[in-house]
Every structure is written in structure tokens, then in C-alpha cells.
Design a protein around this motif. Structure first.
Motif, PDB file in Angstrom:
ATOM      1  N   PRO A 266      32.074  15.790 -21.078  1.00  0.00           N
ATOM      2  CA  PRO A 266      32.033  16.231 -19.634  1.00  0.00           C
ATOM      3  C   PRO A 266      31.565  14.442 -19.598  1.00  0.00           C
ATOM      4  O   PRO A 266      30.362  13.649 -19.532  1.00  0.00           O
ATOM      5  CB  PRO A 266      30.542  17.144 -18.812  1.00  0.00           C
ATOM      6  N   GLY A 267      32.412  13.403 -18.385  1.00  0.00           N
ATOM      7  CA  GLY A 267      31.769  12.141 -18.412  1.00  0.00           C
ATOM      8  C   GLY A 267      33.207  11.062 -19.536  1.00  0.00           C
ATOM      9  O   GLY A 267      32.957   9.862 -18.971  1.00  0.00           O
ATOM     10  N   ALA A 268      33.202  11.488 -20.928  1.00  0.00           N
ATOM     11  CA  ALA A 268      33.755  10.904 -21.766  1.00  0.00           C
ATOM     12  C   ALA A 268      35.681  10.457 -21.259  1.00  0.00           C
ATOM     13  O   ALA A 268      36.207  11.819 -20.942  1.00  0.00           O
ATOM     14  CB  ALA A 268      33.420  11.272 -22.986  1.00  0.00           C
ATOM     15  N   GLY A 269      35.971   9.720 -21.514  1.00  0.00           N
ATOM     16  CA  GLY A 269      37.785   9.495 -21.714  1.00  0.00           C
ATOM     17  C   GLY A 269      38.283   8.871 -22.957  1.00  0.00           C
ATOM     18  O   GLY A 269      36.980   8.582 -23.174  1.00  0.00           O
ATOM     19  N   VAL A 270      39.398   9.386 -23.026  1.00  0.00           N
ATOM     20  CA  VAL A 270      40.274   8.883 -23.792  1.00  0.00           C
ATOM     21  C   VAL A 270      41.518   7.971 -23.655  1.00  0.00           C
ATOM     22  O   VAL A 270      41.891   8.743 -23.553  1.00  0.00           O
ATOM     23  CB  VAL A 270      40.609   9.900 -25.667  1.00  0.00           C
ATOM     24  N   TYR A 271      41.822   7.163 -23.759  1.00  0.00           N
ATOM     25  CA  TYR A 271      42.926   6.078 -24.444  1.00  0.00           C
ATOM     26  C   TYR A 271      44.368   6.965 -24.765  1.00  0.00           C
ATOM     27  O   TYR A 271      43.540   6.865 -26.490  1.00  0.00           O
ATOM     28  CB  TYR A 271      42.856   4.984 -24.574  1.00  0.00           C
ATOM     29  N   SER A 272      45.683   7.014 -24.165  1.00  0.00           N
ATOM     30  CA  SER A 272      46.114   7.566 -25.419  1.00  0.00           C
ATOM     31  C   SER A 272      47.569   8.026 -25.175  1.00  0.00           C
ATOM     32  O   SER A 272      47.700   7.127 -23.968  1.00  0.00           O
ATOM     33  CB  SER A 272      45.437   9.454 -25.975  1.00  0.00           C
ATOM     34  N   HIS A 273      48.563   8.292 -25.931  1.00  0.00           N
ATOM     35  CA  HIS A 273      50.042   8.167 -25.402  1.00  0.00           C
ATOM     36  C   HIS A 273      50.366   9.680 -25.337  1.00  0.00           C
ATOM     37  O   HIS A 273      50.099  10.529 -26.434  1.00  0.00           O
ATOM     38  CB  HIS A 273      50.313   7.760 -27.202  1.00  0.00           C
ATOM     39  N   ILE A 274      51.452   9.562 -24.664  1.00  0.00           N
ATOM     40  CA  ILE A 274      51.866  11.489 -24.481  1.00  0.00           C
ATOM     41  C   ILE A 274      53.305  10.859 -24.855  1.00  0.00           C
ATOM     42  O   ILE A 274      54.021  10.603 -24.601  1.00  0.00           O
ATOM     43  CB  ILE A 274      52.256  11.517 -23.003  1.00  0.00           C
ATOM     44  N   LEU A 275      54.119  11.634 -25.803  1.00  0.00           N
ATOM     45  CA  LEU A 275      54.898  11.439 -26.359  1.00  0.00           C
ATOM     46  C   LEU A 275      55.952  12.590 -26.317  1.00  0.00           C
ATOM     47  O   LEU A 275      55.930  14.010 -25.725  1.00  0.00           O
ATOM     48  CB  LEU A 275      54.719  12.233 -28.011  1.00  0.00           C
TER      49      LEU A 275
END
Length: 369
Positions: free
Chosen positions: A91-100
Motif C-alpha cells: 500500500p502506497g507504492a507506485g511503479v512506472y511500467s509499459h503496457i504491451l
């Protein structure tokens, strides 16, 4: 947000408007068409707004961005499957990613925030909201999960710069306690919302989401605190200096994360995700072209679509380019892998004239955070 994506709107009624549209116009914003949205390209001026964010603080109307909520027992496994990066379920954590796509090419780049182990907020790019949501719904059929597109309900302001946290803390004291790439739930002006700490400018800062009918209260409060309103022009220069992708230009469904210089978001070790097999094969074979940074060594302003020459032969094309107050002419584009070596001398064709440039490692600018 290259200028090639902007045009003066013929009829404002044809464009979507954010909850801050009137406030931006009142503040002197010069409004343009950005992917079907009426948004300010500048207020006082691009260079002045760039300087404000790099030295003090500035705010951007980013209410056109999308908010997709993912909820249910399989919320985390679902997001793990549609993202190539490892999504955190803390809870609280975020992650940058790519949707493919299944071919490993980029539908969108997004940030997934864990609100609870069974509820996530995914912030997506404005031009991709409908496509992303349709893709989410299609993939969700395999999981015990529900997805909701609440983009039309929210307004969002990005407050960026060395003084951004101090400015935010005047309204939300807890802002200073939020770690980078984290989210907290807030209450402001009698309503609940969210505060995240990510940034698309290369500076520290926060993004504050409130229901659309309350976001203007926040805009006015920040104006009263002396925060400078900023537009698409400054945002494009800032993000390019910081090395961030512009979806639809630097990354799209013809490019993979490896080609876009974002191999670090690909976690081939995880069990499974959409596009994994294609990316594993590409990593083994290597890429033929990759997104590369350039700095002009002669006068000129590089723009998307300009051809790049190395050794007298055409080797690539620019996807983003601009004038930077810090570096003058800067750009990124796809270049043949053998030429994409920092220090390589190239030429960029601008209005029929070839300007000397050099391949450089990105980001062009890196701040203290």
C-alpha cells in the motif's frame, strides 16, 4: 508534446475541456488543441515557465490524464500480467511500467499505485485512455477483477520544482512525508483525493488529484501562493531534458521498451506477462534501432520528423526535438544501433540544411532528487 502535436483550434466546441480550462484562460493561457483537448501551450512564456520549474515551482493542468481503478482479489496478478515491470503490492507504492501488445510493442507507459492489496490506481496518458481501458477490460476476463475508468471524474495538477513540496505543504503538511513514487489519500476542500510524488519534468514535485468540481479551488490557492502556471510548451522542454518518453511519438505500437531505451522496465524473470516471449527474443537478438539523444553543435531547432545522417548516410529520424534554455538544440530519435554511440558526430536535416550534432547519453538534465 512536441509542437507538431499542437494546432490552433478552429472551434473550441469540438474539443474536450478539463475542469481547469476556464481557470487557465483566465490566467492568460494561450489555448491549443492537444490530442483533442483544449489546453494551454503557455502563459507568460515557455522560457519563463521553464525557469520557474527549474529554479522555484510551477504548476500544470494535467486533468486530461486518465485514472483507471483496478479492484478485486486478482488486482495485483492482473496488473503483473499486463505490465512488463514488477508492480508493487505494498500500500502506497507506485511503479512506472509499459503496457504491451502480444508483440512486445508499447500501448502506453503508465504508473500503477497500490492503494490496498486489492485496489490499485493506474494513471495513463490522455490520448490512450479509451484504448487502455478497452485493453484492460479484454485482459480482465481472465482474472477475478473489475476495472473502472474514472478519468472524467477527476482533475489533476502537477506541482513541480525545487520549491514544490514546500508549496504543497502549505495546503497539505503531509506532502513532505510522501516518498518518491508513492501515493497517499488526502482530504482537501471538504473532499477526498490523492497525492502522488512522481514528476514528468526532472524536478521533484507532486501531483494532486481531486474531484473535477473542486480542482479549481486548488489552482486558485496555488496561484495565491505565487506558483507560476505553466503550459504544454514548457512541459515538453522539461520532460525532454529529463529524458522522459512522449507516448505516441517516442514510443508507440511499432516500438518495444528495448528500442525505446527503457529495457530497465522489462522484467523477463517474472512468471508471465503480455509480450514476454517477443521481448525475450528481441533481447537475445539485439535491436536494430534505438532511441538516441542528440545535441546540436550548430544553430537550429530540431523537430520531430527531421532526418539524421551519419557518415553521409541516412541512419534515423527524430521523434522529439526542441530548443532548451540549458542546452540549446536537443532531440531524441531512432537511430541505427551501430551509430547510436555517445560521441558519434551526426548531421540533422532542418529545413533542408544539415546541422552538425553529437550523439549523447540521456537524460540531458539530471537534478538532485
Amino acid at each position: 508534446m512536441d509542437v507538431y502535436f499542437w494546432r490552433r483550434p478552429v472551434n473550441h466546441t469540438d474539443l474536450q475541456k478539463t475542469p481547469l480550462c476556464s481557470a487557465c484562460e483566465k490566467a492568460g493561457g494561450k489555448m491549443v488543441d492537444f490530442h483533442g483537448w483544449l489546453l494551454p501551450v503557455q502563459f507568460e512564456g515557455i522560457i519563463a515557465e521553464h525557469h520557474a520549474v527549474r529554479s522555484q515551482s510551477g504548476m500544470f493542468d494535467v486533468s486530461h490524464m486518465g485514472q483507471i481503478f483496478v479492484e478485486g482479489k486478482d488486482a495485483w496478478p492482473f496488473l503483473q500480467y499486463i505490465n512488463c515491470n514488477n508492480i508493487k503490492n505494498e500500500p502506497g507504492a507506485g511503479v512506472y511500467s509499459h503496457i504491451l501488445t502480444e508483440k512486445g510493442t508499447i500501448i502506453d507507459d503508465a504508473i500503477s499505485f497500490c492503494l490496498t492489496p486489492e485496489k490499485f490506481l493506474v494513471v495513463v496518458n490522455a490520448a490512450c485512455i479509451a484504448e487502455d481501458f478497452a485493453w484492460f477490460e479484454k485482459q480482465a476476463a481472465k482474472f477475478n477483477v473489475t476495472v473502472r475508468n474514472e478519468s472524467a471524474s477527476w482533475g489533476m495538477i502537477a506541482l513541480q520544482g525545487p520549491q514544490a513540496l514546500e508549496q504543497a505543504a502549505k495546503l497539505l503538511p503531509q506532502a513532505k512525508e510522501v516518498a518518491r513514487f508513492h501515493i497517499i489519500e488526502i482530504e482537501l476542500f471538504g473532499v477526498k483525493g490523492y497525492l502522488t510524488r512522481t514528476g514528468y519534468t526532472g524536478e521533484d514535485g507532486v501531483e494532486i488529484m481531486l474531484p473535477g468540481d473542486k480542482i479549481e479551488n486548488l489552482w486558485n490557492a496555488l496561484l495565491q501562493q505565487g506558483v507560476k502556471p505553466c503550459g504544454l510548451g514548457a512541459r515538453d522542454v522539461l520532460r525532454l531534458e529529463a529524458g522522459y518518453l512522449l507516448n505516441g511519438a517516442d514510443a508507440d505500437q511499432t516500438r518495444t521498451p528495448y528500442e525505446a531505451g527503457c529495457g530497465w522496465v522489462v522484467k523477463l524473470a517474472k512468471e508471465n506477462f503480455v509480450g514476454k516471449d517477443a521481448l525475450a527474443a528481441q533481447k537475445a537478438q539485439g535491436v536494430k534501432e534505438k532511441l538516441t539523444g542528440f545535441v546540436l553543435k550548430s544553430p537550429g531547432v530540431p523537430r520531430a520528423g527531421c532526418k539524421v545522417f551519419a557518415g553521409g548516410q541516412e541512419k534515423g529520424v527524430l521523434t522529439s526535438g526542441t530548443f532548451s534554455p540549458l542546452f540549446k538544440g536537443i532531440a531524441v530519435g531512432y537511430l541505427a544501433a551501430e551509430a547510436a554511440v555517445p560521441g558519434t558526430e551526426v548531421e540533422i536535416e532542418i529545413h533542408g540544411r544539415r546541422a552538425k550534432a553529437e550523439v549523447v547519453k540521456t537524460p540531458f538534465y539530471k537534478n538532485r532528487v
